[in-house]
Structures are given as structure tokens and as C-alpha cells.
Design a protein around this motif. Structure first.
Motif, mmCIF file in Angstrom:
data_model
loop_
_atom_site.group_PDB
_atom_site.id
_atom_site.type_symbol
_atom_site.label_atom_id
_atom_site.label_comp_id
_atom_site.label_asym_id
_atom_site.label_seq_id
_atom_site.Cartn_x
_atom_site.Cartn_y
_atom_site.Cartn_z
ATOM 1 N N VAL A 291 0.852 -1.201 0.000
ATOM 2 C CA VAL A 291 0.000 0.000 0.000
ATOM 3 C C VAL A 291 0.884 1.246 0.000
ATOM 4 O O VAL A 291 0.650 2.204 -0.740
ATOM 5 N N GLU A 292 1.930 1.169 0.806
ATOM 6 C CA GLU A 292 2.836 2.300 0.960
ATOM 7 C C GLU A 292 3.591 2.577 -0.355
ATOM 8 O O GLU A 292 3.714 3.712 -0.801
ATOM 9 N N HIS A 295 1.347 4.131 -2.955
ATOM 10 C CA HIS A 295 1.071 5.520 -2.628
ATOM 11 C C HIS A 295 2.288 6.401 -2.947
ATOM 12 O O HIS A 295 2.174 7.447 -3.569
ATOM 13 N N ARG A 296 3.452 5.936 -2.563
ATOM 14 C CA ARG A 296 4.670 6.739 -2.735
ATOM 15 C C ARG A 296 5.019 6.925 -4.211
ATOM 16 O O ARG A 296 5.377 8.011 -4.647
ATOM 17 N N GLY A 299 0.922 7.586 -6.211
ATOM 18 C CA GLY A 299 -0.119 8.431 -5.632
ATOM 19 C C GLY A 299 -1.500 7.788 -5.686
ATOM 20 O O GLY A 299 -2.517 8.478 -5.647
ATOM 21 N N GLU A 301 -4.313 5.268 -3.991
ATOM 22 C CA GLU A 301 -4.653 4.757 -2.673
ATOM 23 C C GLU A 301 -5.160 3.312 -2.755
ATOM 24 O O GLU A 301 -5.987 2.981 -3.590
ATOM 25 N N GLU A 303 -6.023 -0.317 0.064
ATOM 26 C CA GLU A 303 -6.258 -0.656 1.471
ATOM 27 C C GLU A 303 -5.590 -2.010 1.735
ATOM 28 O O GLU A 303 -5.138 -2.673 0.819
ATOM 29 N N SER A 335 -13.629 2.967 -3.886
ATOM 30 C CA SER A 335 -13.344 4.373 -3.609
ATOM 31 C C SER A 335 -14.555 5.077 -3.007
ATOM 32 O O SER A 335 -15.685 4.643 -3.208
#
Ligand SMILES: *Cc1c(COP(=O)(O)O)cnc(C)c1O
Length: 365
Positions: A291-292, A295-296, A299, A301, A303, A335
Motif C-alpha cells: 500500500v505504501e 502511494h509513494r 499516488g 490509494e 487498502e 473508492s
């Protein structure tokens, strides 16, 4: 609302008059390269299918199934649907949100599960949809509650509600992902992306994966669908996936012989089962990391319950196998949290809800 049609009907026009459908999604979802993530992993060619954007109201994979399920309910002249889920179920909430749009009341039987912030937010949202909720301590209670909801309709001389399987994963609901596979095949033909060697998708109640497997077969694409087990609530195996895929193909073949194709064997189904951790909804370090990373570098999202575990499996696959063919992540992320006023407070809820909020420090939020 009826300004577009699913790829299933574009590919087989005869079906449009025979299979009910209501439009709930905003059209074909985007596909694009994951350049940042590929760079971070040293992978050659990674892609994403943005089913997190199926609907601005409530996206993810459930609306595609509900287009066929709610269409079927309406075609049968029913005015309510009945379905099942955990307290924080995306499927239950998606049914209530999209059901209301399609003019159908929702009756939901919710199985108790550990109450987290996500569960509380979904409960507040659910209440705001106007759905009728029943809380079931065990699966047996859920069965009895569903039967009593049906009986009470009959006693009031109303038609019983249309029953939707958990996760929407009946043959009718699975048509949504047969159509989604045809949509991807068309995007490949249109040059929007190269044909993927493999697609990674979450496997929770069989429907999404079974539909993709059946749809790829119909489209004549030999892209491998890899289902990552994210739940231990329902039985999940190559056999349960192939059985649902074949029942769905059977449904289509009854409508049009043009759609009679060879059946799918369990050996045709690729399932990965090392990413569940301690069970459905239980966090894992691999999912948190995935997930991280998404995102990094992108961008986007995700879960940790569904999409994080699925991406974790895909990351290990590209690092271990170094595939040269494109690999696609089918993003089922649900979402948006609809129907939640900014000042929502559990104290406005009926008394039956209060036990889920008391002793919590995030009571309203
Ligand atoms: C329900 C859900 C899934 C699982 O799909 P199935 O068709 O039930 O296997 C995957 N991702 C998200 C975000 C979901 O809500």
C-alpha cells in the motif's frame, strides 16, 4: 442513465434484449502504465486497470456485478433486494447505495466482525442510505434472519426481496466481470495497452476472478488471471472459481449458442494463497508495504484487506520471475465513502447501533 451498454452487449448484440442490466458505472475504466512502481521494483512493464473509478458514488468491483443483479431484480418486478455481508462489508454498502439509485430498497443481514474505524464509517454510511439492517451474531442467525425477512414480506402480501449472494458472486453478478474482461480485450485491440501476460486480482468470493477467467476465454485471450486469496470466510479454490465460471458460461450459452465455449477446468485457474496472513481483514506487513509503495510511487490509494495483499503477491511475482510480458494490477479498491455527512454522529443512530460505537475513541469519525 441508459446512455451506454456493457461490452458483453457490444460483443454479442443479441444479449442486450435478453439479459437485464442497469447502468451504474461511468463507462470503461482507464488503463495506464505504473512507471514509478516499475522503476522502484526494477520491473519491465507494469499496468493498472482502474476499477477504483467505476463510480464516483461508490466505486470498486461491486458496481459491475450490481449492474446485472439489480437489473435482474427490476426485470422480475421486485422492489427490494436482500443480501449479506460483514458489518463493514463493501458489498453491503455498495448494494444499498446503488440499489437506492435503481429504485430498490435494501435489506441487509450483517454478520458481526471486529469493530474498527472502517467498520464504524461503513455503518454510519449504511444507516444514511436508508437500508434496513439486521445484525447477526453468527452465520446461523444470518440464515434465520434472511428467512424471516422473506416470510414477513409474504405475510404482508408483498413480493419477497431479490436475494443477492454474498459478495454478489452468483452467475448473474459474475456477468459483470465477464463483460469487464471483454472491455480489457477491446482496450488491447484499440492499442490502449499491450496484451498482458498476467493479471493480478483479489480473490474474495470468487465472482471477480471467475468472470475474468470466463471473459478472457470468450475473448480468445491467453492472458493468465492470477487470483490472490484475501478471505477465509467462503470456500476459495481453483475448483470453486472454475465452477462459478462454468455456471456463468452456462447462463450465457442458454441465451445464445454463440456463447457456448469449452468448460474451464480447475487446472486452468491460478490461485495464490500465501498472502492472507491470519485471515480476512487481518493486517500483514507485506500488504502494508505494498500500500505504501503504491502511494509513494503512483499516488494511488489502496487498502490492506484486499488490494494491498493482492499487490504484495504481484510485487513478489515480478521480483522473483522478472517477467518480460506486461503484468497488470486489476485495482478493485472501493473508492469514496458516500452518504456520510461531515458532522455524522453515532448518537443520531437508532439505539441498536450504539453498542458498536461505545467505548471507541473514533466514535463519529
Ligand atoms: C469485494 C472485494 C473484492 C473481492 O472480490 P470478489 O468478487 O468477492 O472475489 C476485492 N476487492 C475489494 C476492494 C472488494 O470490496
Amino acid at each position: 442513465m441508459m446512455d451506454r451498454q456493457p461490452d458483453l452487449f457490444t460483443a454479442y448484440p443479441a444479449l442486450a434484449a435478453q439479459i437485464p442490466w442497469v447502468s451504474l458505472t461511468s463507462g470503461p475504466t482507464r488503463v495506464h502504465r505504473l512507471t514509478g512502481l516499475a522503476g522502484a521494483l526494477g520491473a519491465s512493464d507494469l499496468w493498472i486497470k482502474r476499477d477504483d473509478e467505476t463510480s464516483p458514488l461508490y466505486g470498486g468491483n461491486k458496481p459491475r456485478k450490481l449492474e446485472f443483479l439489480l437489473g435482474d431484480a427490476r426485470a422480475r418486478g421486485l422492489d427490494a433486494v436482500l443480501t449479506f455481508g460483514g458489518l463493514g462489508s463493501n458489498h453491503a454498502l455498495a448494494t444499498a447505495v446503488h440499489g437506492a439509485r435503481a429504485g430498490l430498497r435494501s435489506e441487509l443481514v450483517l454478520l458481526l466482525q471486529p469493530v474498527t474505524g472502517h467498520v464504524r464509517r461503513n455503518l454510519l454510511s449504511l444507516h444514511n442510505t436508508g437500508a434496513q439492517l439486521r445484525f447477526a451474531p453468527t452465520k446461523l442467525h444470518a440464515v434465520v434472519m434472511a428467512a424471516s425477512a422473506e416470510l414477513s414480506s409474504r405475510l404482508r402480501r408483498r413480493k419477497p426481496p431479490y436475494r443477492i449472494a454474498p459478495g454478489g458472486s452468483s452467475p448473474v453478478g459474475t456477468l459483470g466481470y465477464v463483460s469487464a474482461a471483454l472491455e480489457l480485450a477491446r482496450q488491447v485491440r484499440d492499442g490502449d495497452l499491450p496484451q498482458p501476460g498476467a493479471v493480478f486480482v483479489a480473490l474474495g468470493s470468487n465472482g471477480t476472478m471467475a468472470g475474468l477467467v470466463a471473459g478472457m476465454r470468450l475473448a480468445g485471450m491467453d492472458t493468465k488471471i492470477i487470483g490472490v486469496q484475501v478471505s477465509d470466510i467462503l470456500r476459495l479454490s481453483p475448483r470453486t472459481v472454475s465452477r462459478l465460471a462454468n455456471r456463468t458460461i452456462g447462463l450465457l450459452a442458454r441465451v445464445s449458442v454463440e456463447l457456448a465455449i469449452d468448460s474451464i477446468s480447475p487446472a486452468d485457474v491460478t490461485m495464490v494463497d500465501g498472502y492472507l496472513g491470519n485471515g480476512y481483514g487481518h493486517p500483514t506487513d507485506e500488504a502494508r508495504h505494498a500500500v505504501e509503495l503504491m502511494h509513494r510511487h503512483e499516488g494511488i490509494e489502496l487498502e490492506e484487506t484486499y488490494t494491498g495483499k493482492t499487490l504484495a503477491a504481484m510485487i513478489d511475482h515480478v521480483e522473483a520471475e522478472r517477467p518480460t510480458a506486461p503484468v497488470l494490477f486489476w485495482n478493485t479498491y472501493s473508492s469514496s465513502r458516500p452518504h456520510l455527512p461531515p458532522d455524522a454522529d453515532y448518537r443520531d443512530l437508532p439505539q441498536a447501533f450504539h453498542r458498536f460505537f461505545e467505548n471507541s475513541d473514533d466514535g463519529a469519525a
